[in-house]
Design an enzyme around this catalytic site. Structure first.
Site: not given
Length: 233
Positions: A131, A135
């Site tokens: 990600h 995040k």
């Protein structure tokens, strides 16, 4: 439909654009420091905030009789509290670790594959999730959902992000610039490997799924999931 956006970061702005394109109205755009003024005007709320804010956001909705969709991850130790509150208030609530329509199909493939592989002890399962660097939680909620579905259909008992035991699924969580989300489930043996993979190209899929879930939840009571929204139960 009048929507309250609880969390107005990058994801909230994409949800706003898609909701407006689908003919809906935004009556509240709440960032972390804002109040809930306008929540009572909403037909439904969509929470894509941060782990520390999720419980407060969901509670405010359920206490105010506003159906709520939450795609925030990293707060699930309080999920049962929110489920009980929803039942006590006769409310409506959907939590999803990932609202992407493609990811929810991927969840079904993962479960089906886990059942097929359960008796083939020569294969060792592991996972990788990648990600963007913004995040906050690791591993992702999507990765945890994938792991739990494997555990429910195998002899694995848990997951780990470092030094897994024999009965634990290793999850390799990576953070790289500009990656919306990539999840891979791998089964490795001495003779071959099997893997399934989902790659998100943008936040659009997550946002569209959340808006579709909000449209579906309107007028209902109870606790649901994306399986209900997509008719996969």
């Amino acid at each position: 439909m009048k929507i309250a956006l609880l969390g107005y970061g990058k994801m909230g702005k994409v949800i706003e654009r898609i909701a407006l394109e689908r003919g809906h109205e935004i009556v509240l755009r709440k960032s972390s420091a804002d109040t809930f003024e306008g929540l009572n005007d909403a037909d439904v709320a969509i929470d894509f905030s941060i782990p520390d804010a999720a419980v407060g956001n969901i509670s405010a909705c359920l206490n105010g009789n506003v159906p709520v969709i939450s795609g925030t991850t990293g707060w699930l130790e309080h999920y049962h509290d929110m489920a009980k509150l929803c039942e006590d208030k006769n409310g409506a609530f959907i939590y999803g670790s990932n609202f992407s329509l493609g990811v929810n199909i991927f969840f079904e493939l993962n479960t089906y594959l886990a059942k097929m592989m359960a008796s083939l002890k020569q294969y060792r399962v592991s996972m990788e999730e990648v990600h963007h660097i913004q995040k906050l939680d690791a591993p992702s909620g999507t990765a945890i959902t994938l792991a739990k579905d494997i555990i429910a259909n195998s002899d694995y008992s848990s997951w780990a992000i470092g030094n897994p035991q024999e009965d634990e699924i290793f999850i390799n969580a990576k953070r790289e610039e500009g990656v919306p989300g990539t999840h891979t489930v791998m089964y490795d043996s001495e003779v071959d490997s099997i893997e399934i993979k989902h790659t998100a190209h943008s936040r659009e899929g997550f946002a569209l799924g959340a808006v579709i879930a909000a449209e579906w939840l309107l007028g209902k009571k109870g606790i649901y999931s994306m399986k209900d929204v997509l008719g996969l139960q």
